[in-house]
Design a protein around this motif. Structure first.
Motif, PDB file in Angstrom:
ATOM      1  N   UNK A 129       0.769  -1.240   0.000  1.00 22.21           N
ATOM      2  CA  UNK A 129       0.000   0.000   0.000  1.00 22.21           C
ATOM      3  C   UNK A 129       0.802   1.293   0.000  1.00 22.21           C
ATOM      4  N   UNK A 130       2.076   1.274   0.358  1.00 16.75           N
ATOM      5  CA  UNK A 130       2.798   2.536   0.531  1.00 16.75           C
ATOM      6  C   UNK A 130       2.980   3.204  -0.830  1.00 16.75           C
ATOM      7  N   UNK A 131       2.529   4.453  -0.929  1.00 21.76           N
ATOM      8  CA  UNK A 131       2.426   5.122  -2.225  1.00 21.76           C
ATOM      9  C   UNK A 131       2.937   6.557  -2.113  1.00 21.76           C
ATOM     10  N   UNK A 132       4.244   6.771  -2.333  1.00 23.38           N
ATOM     11  CA  UNK A 132       4.777   8.133  -2.237  1.00 23.38           C
ATOM     12  C   UNK A 132       4.506   8.994  -3.467  1.00 23.38           C
ATOM     13  N   UNK A 153      -4.086   5.421   6.412  1.00 19.17           N
ATOM     14  CA  UNK A 153      -4.743   4.145   6.740  1.00 19.17           C
ATOM     15  C   UNK A 153      -3.754   3.000   6.915  1.00 19.17           C
ATOM     16  N   UNK A 154      -2.760   2.891   6.022  1.00 16.54           N
ATOM     17  CA  UNK A 154      -1.911   1.704   5.983  1.00 16.54           C
ATOM     18  C   UNK A 154      -0.546   1.895   6.631  1.00 16.54           C
ATOM     19  N   UNK A 159       6.046   0.707   9.113  1.00 20.38           N
ATOM     20  CA  UNK A 159       5.013  -0.248   9.508  1.00 20.38           C
ATOM     21  C   UNK A 159       4.917  -1.445   8.572  1.00 20.38           C
ATOM     22  N   UNK A 160       5.493  -1.342   7.379  1.00 21.26           N
ATOM     23  CA  UNK A 160       5.270  -2.357   6.354  1.00 21.26           C
ATOM     24  C   UNK A 160       6.518  -3.122   5.923  1.00 21.26           C
ATOM     25  N   UNK A 210       1.961  -7.315   3.305  1.00 22.52           N
ATOM     26  CA  UNK A 210       0.974  -7.021   2.267  1.00 22.52           C
ATOM     27  C   UNK A 210      -0.411  -6.863   2.878  1.00 22.52           C
ATOM     28  N   UNK A 211      -1.309  -6.290   2.089  1.00 18.25           N
ATOM     29  CA  UNK A 211      -2.682  -6.064   2.535  1.00 18.25           C
ATOM     30  C   UNK A 211      -3.633  -6.570   1.466  1.00 18.25           C
ATOM     31  N   UNK A 212      -4.842  -6.903   1.886  1.00 18.47           N
ATOM     32  CA  UNK A 212      -5.840  -7.360   0.927  1.00 18.47           C
ATOM     33  C   UNK A 212      -6.351  -6.217   0.074  1.00 18.47           C
ATOM     34  N   UNK A 213      -6.525  -6.499  -1.223  1.00 22.38           N
ATOM     35  CA  UNK A 213      -7.108  -5.489  -2.092  1.00 22.38           C
ATOM     36  C   UNK A 213      -8.547  -5.229  -1.649  1.00 22.38           C
ATOM     37  N   UNK A 214      -8.936  -3.981  -1.503  1.00 20.74           N
ATOM     38  CA  UNK A 214     -10.278  -3.689  -0.988  1.00 20.74           C
ATOM     39  C   UNK A 214     -11.366  -4.145  -1.949  1.00 20.74           C
ATOM     40  N   UNK A 215     -12.472  -4.586  -1.367  1.00 27.78           N
ATOM     41  CA  UNK A 215     -13.595  -5.041  -2.181  1.00 27.78           C
ATOM     42  C   UNK A 215     -14.242  -3.879  -2.932  1.00 27.78           C
TER      43      UNK A 215
END
Length: 457
Positions: A129-132, A153-154, A159-160, A210-215
């Motif tokens: 999710x990290x998006x600079x 949020x992430x 944190x990742x 990693x994180x789940x892709x949001x629905x």
């Protein structure tokens, strides 16, 4: 023991993957911000951890500085060879080494970019999710403890990043951390190296969470009559506990620049870009609640986007805002400020910055990841010494004000050499402790000298 000898030895070992060409050196001596071109003596392209260990051993024997290089998107001169030496370009170490979807972790080499990583993950239902904004390398993002639009949020790279493999100044290959979700086993060495800006070692592998892709995903862009009104909406949304995935501010000058650069049609007003992730019903409810907050704070227009193509277009325009601002004054360069304050002081900090800009007569469009209290003024320079001096005064006042408010000189860009002068005020005796750690782990100042820590001599 000389840099020239180190280069000769590296050429024998790496052949054509060691270059001293003017073009390659210049490409690795550039900064995306205002720093002058600063050439390394050579550039080398390793392809494995073993090769990185070997080149560190050679350079250590010759007292030759080593500067890690990812995508070259840093903004505080992190990758500049201020004392000469060899730039280590990790672009040939850019593979996904192991994907463990059941554990929601992936092990990668440092040269892979965040966009390429998420392309590799697309079929798994997971994402990083990290998006600079910039398509930065994962290794560079870890070294600057990057964050960006989704940190609210992430979290940030801190944190990742679960674990690292790196080469020390002694040429040893060590691993920090594990793929487990938590640990209390001794010092947190992973946290020490994340954000170290390549001053303590060269990272060769990273294990990422990693994180789940949001629905469901919902994006909205809201125009406000003033920057203050937009910021008050942010503060109210954060304090009400709305689980926003992104909440971004652009001021009126930035909106106009984006219109010209991206052929957009935003009103010439401050805007918030906001996004929600989750289950469809929850996302709809959260978006509706934010719309209420926005209207209560004077939002004049609200543009919604739930389809992927339209969301992507909106966020592409937001990510291109820096380049749009530069294009608004052709030929200019920029000092990119980067302060972060407690959310309760955000409106005050931005208003004071706008007053400083007006007093100095400077163009300084403001944008930022305001859900975290992090914002940037892009101070455009025409090349004159008077304008540079004015910009540096504004930047210094922004930092000093943020620190007085309990904030920081940099929310995400890092220190490099650009913000060294602010470290003592922020950390006090802690800055000297950072220097002691640097000397303990890198006693000959081999890795990225001239950055982050107090400079001796």
């Amino acid at each position: 023991m000389t840099i020239e000898t180190a280069i000769d030895r590296l050429r024998q070992r790496f052949g054509q993957r060691l270059t001293t060409s003017e073009a390659e050196r210049e490409a690795h001596g550039q900064s995306e911000s205002h720093f002058p071109v600063t050439l390394p003596d050579a550039v080398v392209y390793p392809e494995s951890t073993a090769e990185v260990a070997e080149l560190v051993e050679i350079c250590a024997a010759e007292d030759c500085p080593l500067i890690g290089w990812g995508a070259g998107t840093s903004l505080e001169g992190h990758g500049l060879a201020v004392r000469g030496g060899v730039t280590v370009d990790f672009s040939r170490m850019a593979q996904v080494l192991e994907l463990r979807p059941e554990d929601m972790v992936v092990r990668v080499q440092p040269g892979i970019t965040r966009e390429r990583l998420n392309e590799e993950l697309r079929a798994t239902g997971l994402f990083f999710p990290v998006d600079p904004g910039a398509n930065a390398s994962i290794g560079g993002m870890a070294m600057t403890r990057a964050s960006g639009t989704t940190a609210v949020r992430y979290g940030t790279m801190r944190d990742n990043v679960a674990a690292l493999e790196l080469v020390t100044a002694a040429g040893d290959v060590i691993r920090t951390g594990t793929a487990a979700r938590k640990s209390s086993a001794g010092y947190d060495l992973t946290a020490l190296f994340v954000g170290s800006e390549g001053t303590l070692g060269l990272v060769t592998e990273l294990t990422l969470r990693l994180h789940g892709q949001p629905e469901a995903v919902s994006t909205a862009v809201c125009a406000f009559p003033s920057t203050g009104a937009a910021v008050e909406a942010v503060v109210e949304a954060v304090q009400s506990g709305l689980p926003m995935a992104r909440i971004e501010l652009v001021d009126a000058a930035t909106a106009e620049a984006v219109n010209a650069y991206s052929n957009a049609d935003f009103p010439a007003l401050p805007h918030l870009f906001v996004e929600f992730h989750g289950a469809p019903n929850a996302v709809a409810e959260e978006a509706a609640r934010f719309e209420e907050i926005a209207r209560d704070n004077g939002a004049e227009t609200i543009r919604k986007a739930t389809e992927a193509e339209e969301r992507s277009r909106l966020w592409h325009m937001r990510h291109s805002a820096y380049w749009a601002i530069l294009a608004s004054r052709p030929g200019s360069r920029a000092i990119v400020t980067d302060v972060c304050v407690p959310i309760s002081r955000l409106a005050e900090a931005i208003a004071a910055t706008q007053e400083d800009l007006a007093a100095e007569g400077l163009a300084g469009p403001i944008l930022g990841h305001v859900g975290d209290g992090n914002f940037h003024a892009i101070l455009l320079l025409d090349g004159s010494e008077a304008e540079r001096a004015a910009a540096e005064r504004v930047n210094a006042r922004m930092v000093e004000r943020a620190q007085q408010m309990g904030g920081t000189a940099t929310g995400e860009h890092g220190i490099g050499m650009g913000k060294l002068k602010h470290m003592q005020a922020e950390h006090g005796a802690g800055w000297a402790m950072m220097g002691a750690i640097k000397r303990a782990l890198d006693p000959r100042d081999l890795f990225n000298p001239g950055k982050v820590v107090p400079q001796e001599g």
